[in-house]
Design a protein around this motif. Structure first.
Motif, PDB file in Angstrom:
ATOM      1  N   LYS A 119       0.833  -1.191   0.000  1.00  0.00           N
ATOM      2  CA  LYS A 119       0.000   0.000   0.000  1.00  0.00           C
ATOM      3  C   LYS A 119       0.871   1.246   0.000  1.00  0.00           C
ATOM      4  O   LYS A 119       1.947   1.275   0.607  1.00  0.00           O
ATOM      5  N   GLY A 120       0.424   2.252  -0.724  1.00  0.00           N
ATOM      6  CA  GLY A 120       1.157   3.514  -0.815  1.00  0.00           C
ATOM      7  C   GLY A 120       2.266   3.507  -1.844  1.00  0.00           C
ATOM      8  O   GLY A 120       2.901   4.547  -2.069  1.00  0.00           O
ATOM      9  N   GLU A 121       2.538   2.367  -2.467  1.00  0.00           N
ATOM     10  CA  GLU A 121       3.625   2.291  -3.451  1.00  0.00           C
ATOM     11  C   GLU A 121       3.065   1.932  -4.827  1.00  0.00           C
ATOM     12  O   GLU A 121       2.178   1.071  -4.951  1.00  0.00           O
ATOM     13  N   LEU A 122       3.587   2.601  -5.852  1.00  0.00           N
ATOM     14  CA  LEU A 122       3.185   2.280  -7.217  1.00  0.00           C
ATOM     15  C   LEU A 122       3.684   0.878  -7.561  1.00  0.00           C
ATOM     16  O   LEU A 122       4.862   0.558  -7.376  1.00  0.00           O
ATOM     17  N   HIS A 123       2.756   0.044  -8.045  1.00  0.00           N
ATOM     18  CA  HIS A 123       3.109  -1.344  -8.356  1.00  0.00           C
ATOM     19  C   HIS A 123       2.848  -1.629  -9.829  1.00  0.00           C
ATOM     20  O   HIS A 123       1.842  -1.187 -10.391  1.00  0.00           O
ATOM     21  N   GLU A 124       3.761  -2.337 -10.444  1.00  0.00           N
ATOM     22  CA  GLU A 124       3.606  -2.788 -11.816  1.00  0.00           C
ATOM     23  C   GLU A 124       3.466  -4.311 -11.813  1.00  0.00           C
ATOM     24  O   GLU A 124       4.180  -5.001 -11.086  1.00  0.00           O
ATOM     25  N   GLU A 125       2.526  -4.828 -12.631  1.00  0.00           N
ATOM     26  CA  GLU A 125       2.270  -6.265 -12.646  1.00  0.00           C
ATOM     27  C   GLU A 125       2.003  -6.731 -14.078  1.00  0.00           C
ATOM     28  O   GLU A 125       1.272  -6.083 -14.834  1.00  0.00           O
ATOM     29  N   LYS A 126       2.615  -7.853 -14.453  1.00  0.00           N
ATOM     30  CA  LYS A 126       2.303  -8.450 -15.748  1.00  0.00           C
ATOM     31  C   LYS A 126       0.875  -9.003 -15.689  1.00  0.00           C
ATOM     32  O   LYS A 126       0.566  -9.838 -14.839  1.00  0.00           O
ATOM     33  N   GLU A 127       0.027  -8.516 -16.571  1.00  0.00           N
ATOM     34  CA  GLU A 127      -1.370  -8.895 -16.538  1.00  0.00           C
ATOM     35  C   GLU A 127      -1.848  -9.368 -17.913  1.00  0.00           C
ATOM     36  O   GLU A 127      -1.194  -9.122 -18.930  1.00  0.00           O
ATOM     37  N   VAL A 128      -2.974 -10.031 -17.899  1.00  0.00           N
ATOM     38  CA  VAL A 128      -3.629 -10.467 -19.136  1.00  0.00           C
ATOM     39  C   VAL A 128      -4.996  -9.789 -19.214  1.00  0.00           C
ATOM     40  O   VAL A 128      -5.764  -9.820 -18.250  1.00  0.00           O
ATOM     41  N   GLN A 129      -5.263  -9.166 -20.344  1.00  0.00           N
ATOM     42  CA  GLN A 129      -6.602  -8.650 -20.605  1.00  0.00           C
ATOM     43  C   GLN A 129      -7.411  -9.782 -21.223  1.00  0.00           C
ATOM     44  O   GLN A 129      -7.070 -10.288 -22.282  1.00  0.00           O
ATOM     45  N   ILE A 130      -8.463 -10.194 -20.531  1.00  0.00           N
ATOM     46  CA  ILE A 130      -9.323 -11.288 -21.009  1.00  0.00           C
ATOM     47  C   ILE A 130     -10.647 -10.702 -21.472  1.00  0.00           C
ATOM     48  O   ILE A 130     -11.307  -9.971 -20.724  1.00  0.00           O
ATOM     49  N   SER A 131     -11.050 -11.026 -22.685  1.00  0.00           N
ATOM     50  CA  SER A 131     -12.352 -10.610 -23.201  1.00  0.00           C
ATOM     51  C   SER A 131     -13.153 -11.851 -23.586  1.00  0.00           C
ATOM     52  O   SER A 131     -12.643 -12.721 -24.298  1.00  0.00           O
ATOM     53  N   VAL A 132     -14.388 -11.928 -23.101  1.00  0.00           N
ATOM     54  CA  VAL A 132     -15.276 -13.041 -23.437  1.00  0.00           C
ATOM     55  C   VAL A 132     -16.672 -12.495 -23.720  1.00  0.00           C
ATOM     56  O   VAL A 132     -17.119 -11.547 -23.081  1.00  0.00           O
ATOM     57  N   THR A 133     -17.345 -13.094 -24.695  1.00  0.00           N
ATOM     58  CA  THR A 133     -18.732 -12.737 -24.937  1.00  0.00           C
ATOM     59  C   THR A 133     -19.643 -13.646 -24.117  1.00  0.00           C
ATOM     60  O   THR A 133     -19.251 -14.746 -23.710  1.00  0.00           O
ATOM     61  N   PHE A 134     -20.882 -13.171 -23.876  1.00  0.00           N
ATOM     62  CA  PHE A 134     -21.831 -13.981 -23.111  1.00  0.00           C
ATOM     63  C   PHE A 134     -23.250 -13.519 -23.432  1.00  0.00           C
ATOM     64  O   PHE A 134     -23.473 -12.394 -23.890  1.00  0.00           O
ATOM     65  N   ASN A 135     -24.218 -14.420 -23.188  1.00  0.00           N
ATOM     66  CA  ASN A 135     -25.624 -14.068 -23.356  1.00  0.00           C
ATOM     67  C   ASN A 135     -26.095 -13.262 -22.155  1.00  0.00           C
ATOM     68  O   ASN A 135     -25.768 -13.575 -21.011  1.00  0.00           O
ATOM     69  N   LYS A 136     -26.899 -12.243 -22.415  1.00  0.00           N
ATOM     70  CA  LYS A 136     -27.203 -11.249 -21.382  1.00  0.00           C
ATOM     71  C   LYS A 136     -27.876 -11.837 -20.142  1.00  0.00           C
ATOM     72  O   LYS A 136     -27.738 -11.273 -19.051  1.00  0.00           O
TER      73      LYS A 136
ATOM     74  N   VAL B 266     -11.610  -5.167  -8.471  1.00  0.00           N
ATOM     75  CA  VAL B 266     -11.574  -5.811  -9.786  1.00  0.00           C
ATOM     76  C   VAL B 266     -11.916  -4.789 -10.866  1.00  0.00           C
ATOM     77  O   VAL B 266     -12.994  -4.173 -10.837  1.00  0.00           O
ATOM     78  N   ALA B 267     -11.004  -4.612 -11.810  1.00  0.00           N
ATOM     79  CA  ALA B 267     -11.258  -3.735 -12.951  1.00  0.00           C
ATOM     80  C   ALA B 267     -11.934  -4.561 -14.054  1.00  0.00           C
ATOM     81  O   ALA B 267     -11.427  -5.613 -14.448  1.00  0.00           O
ATOM     82  N   PHE B 268     -13.084  -4.070 -14.513  1.00  0.00           N
ATOM     83  CA  PHE B 268     -13.790  -4.799 -15.571  1.00  0.00           C
ATOM     84  C   PHE B 268     -14.716  -3.834 -16.298  1.00  0.00           C
ATOM     85  O   PHE B 268     -15.038  -2.744 -15.806  1.00  0.00           O
ATOM     86  N   GLU B 269     -15.148  -4.235 -17.472  1.00  0.00           N
ATOM     87  CA  GLU B 269     -16.159  -3.472 -18.203  1.00  0.00           C
ATOM     88  C   GLU B 269     -17.068  -4.443 -18.950  1.00  0.00           C
ATOM     89  O   GLU B 269     -16.626  -5.499 -19.402  1.00  0.00           O
ATOM     90  N   VAL B 270     -18.340  -4.082 -19.027  1.00  0.00           N
ATOM     91  CA  VAL B 270     -19.325  -4.870 -19.759  1.00  0.00           C
ATOM     92  C   VAL B 270     -19.926  -3.992 -20.844  1.00  0.00           C
ATOM     93  O   VAL B 270     -20.381  -2.879 -20.556  1.00  0.00           O
ATOM     94  N   THR B 271     -19.914  -4.478 -22.077  1.00  0.00           N
ATOM     95  CA  THR B 271     -20.490  -3.734 -23.194  1.00  0.00           C
ATOM     96  C   THR B 271     -21.508  -4.615 -23.918  1.00  0.00           C
ATOM     97  O   THR B 271     -21.410  -5.842 -23.911  1.00  0.00           O
ATOM     98  N   THR B 272     -22.490  -3.977 -24.528  1.00  0.00           N
ATOM     99  CA  THR B 272     -23.485  -4.674 -25.330  1.00  0.00           C
ATOM    100  C   THR B 272     -23.082  -4.605 -26.789  1.00  0.00           C
ATOM    101  O   THR B 272     -22.764  -3.524 -27.299  1.00  0.00           O
TER     102      THR B 272
END
Length: 364
Positions: A188-205, A224-230
C-alpha cells in the motif's frame, strides 16, 4: 418442491431476460417459497382454469399468456382479470406466465409450429437485438488460466457452434493503493507494476449476474477492474418467428389444407394465392403482422401467423402468401410442450395438462 424450483426449470428453457419489454412474465401471483402440491399447465389463466386447479389439487398454474398484463389499480372483481386473480389469491394458487420469453428462444413457440409442419433448416426470423454482451477484465498472468476457466464454466465464451472462446492480450498493469487498501500484490502507498492479461469473453445477457459473481469470486484483486459492453452482433438462436423449408415442394392449396389438418383449424384467412407452390415457410405464433417484411426478406413463400387485419393482407403485394390461422390455434400446442418439458425435469411430480379450452373466439 417449492414454486421457485419449478420456475427455475422454466427459466432454463426460456430466460425472462428475452421477453419483450411490453410483456409481463414471471411469477405474477403467489409466494416463490410456497410448497407445490401440483402443477397445472394452461394457455390462459381464467376463472375456470383456477377452478380446474382447485379440483385437481394444483396450487401452481403455469400459463403461457399472463393474466395480469397491465397494472391493476384495484382488486374488486369488476372484470375477468380481477376475478381470476382474486380467486387464485383466496385459494393460495400461484400463477406464473412465460409468454414472449418462450416466443424468443429457439426451442420455443415457433419451433413447435415448425416441427408440427415438418420444416427443416430452421432459422430465427427476427433476431433480437442486444442479447450478446462482452466482459473485459484484467488479471495477473499467473491467475489468468484459472479465471478464464471459471468464466467458461459460468457460461461465457459460447459463440454458435464453439465454446471456450476468448481473446487475450498480455500487458503491464499499474496501481497504487491508499492507506485503506489491502493489495494482493505490492505494498500500500507504493506504485506497483504487474504483468497482466486482458481477457475478453462474450456472453448471453441473461447470465450477466452469474458471470459477474464468478468474476468477483475468482479474481485475486481486492478491486476488480472490468467493463461490460453490449454488442451489435445477433444471437441466431434468440428472437421471434422462424423460417424453414418443407422437405418437398408442395402445391399451395394442398399445403394450406395440410396446415389446417396439422394445426387443427377449421379455416384459414389468407391473401391472394400469388404462388402456385410452397417451399420456404415463415411462422410466428400469435399476432404477427409486424413480421411480414421480415418474412419477405427471408424469401418465404408463405407466412403462417395470426391476428392479421384487413389492410395487412394488402401488404402481401403478391410477394408472399399471408395465412392467418387464429391466435389460439397458432399457440395451442405450447401447453403440451411445457407439460412434456416439466415432466422430464420433474420425474417424481405430477404435471397436469389443463383440459379447459380457453379460446375466446368461436366459429360457426
Amino acid at each position: 418442491m417449492i414454486v421457485q424450483e419449478v420456475t427455475n426449470y422454466l427459466e432454463e428453457l426460456a430466460p425472462l431476460a428475452y421477453a419483450e419489454d411490453f410483456d409481463n412474465v414471471g411469477l405474477l401471483v403467489g409466494d416463490k417459497k410456497t410448497k407445490v402440491t401440483g402443477i397445472l399447465v394452461t394457455l390462459d389463466t381464467l376463472e375456470t382454469v383456477v377452478d380446474e386447479a382447485i379440483e385437481k389439487n394444483c396450487n401452481l398454474i403455469i400459463s403461457f399468456h399472463p393474466i395480469i398484463f397491465k397494472g391493476l389499480k384495484s382488486l374488486t372483481g369488476k372484470n375477468y382479470v380481477e376475478r381470476t386473480v382474486l380467486k387464485a389469491i383466496k385459494n393460495d394458487i400461484a400463477i406464473y406466465a412465460i409468454h414472449t420469453a418462450l416466443d424468443n428462444v429457439f426451442k420455443g413457440v415457433n419451433d413447435i409450429i415448425c416441427d408440427t409442419l415438418g420444416l427443416i433448416n430452421k432459422k430465427i426470423l427476427i433476431p433480437q437485438e442486444g442479447t450478446i454482451k462482452k466482459l473485459t477484465t484484467y488479471v495477473p498472468l499467473g491467475n489468468a488460466n484459472t479465471l478464464r476457466s471459471q468464466l467458461f464454466k459460468a457460461g461465457a465464451g459460447n459463440i454458435g457452434n464453439y465454446d471456450q472462446c476468448s481473446f487475450n492480450t498480455e500487458g503491464k498493469g499499474t496501481y497504487r493503493g491508499n492507506e485503506n487498501s489491502n493489495p494482493t500484490l505490492g505494498e500500500k502507498g507504493e506504485l506497483h507494476e504487474e504483468k497482466e492479461v486482458q481477457i475478453s469473453v462474450t456472453f448471453n445477457k441473461h447470465i450477466e449476474s452469474k458471470l459477474l459473481a464468478t468474476l468477483f469470486k475468482n479474481h485475486p484483486y481486492e478491486e476488480v477492474a472490468f467493463e461490460v459492453t453490449t454488442l451489435d452482433n445477433y444471437d441466431q438462436h434468440i428472437g421471434i418467428g422462424m423460417v424453414g423449408d418443407l422437405k418437398e415442394i408442395q402445391d399451395t392449396m394442398k399445403f394450406l389444407d395440410f396446415v389446417k389438418g396439422k394445426m387443427n383449424v377449421s379455416s384459414i384467412r389468407h391473401s391472394e394465392i400469388s404462388k402456385q407452390s410452397i417451399k420456404k415457410v415463415a411462422v410466428l405464433g400469435g399476432s404477427g403482422s409486424f413480421a411480414i417484411s421480415a418474412a419477405k426478406r427471408a424469401g418465404a413463400d408463405v407466412l403462417i401467423t395470426a391476428d392479421l387485419k384487413y389492410h395487412d393482407f394488402f401488404s402481401a403485394e403478391n410477394d408472399i402468401i399471408l395465412a392467418d390461422i387464429g391466435h389460439y390455434e397458432s399457440e395451442q400446442f405450447t401447453k403440451n410442450f411445457l407439460v412434456d418439458y416439466l415432466s422430464k425435469k420433474i420425474t417424481n411430480f405430477a404435471v397436469v395438462l389443463s383440459t379447459t379450452n380457453t379460446n375466446p373466439v368461436k366459429y360457426l
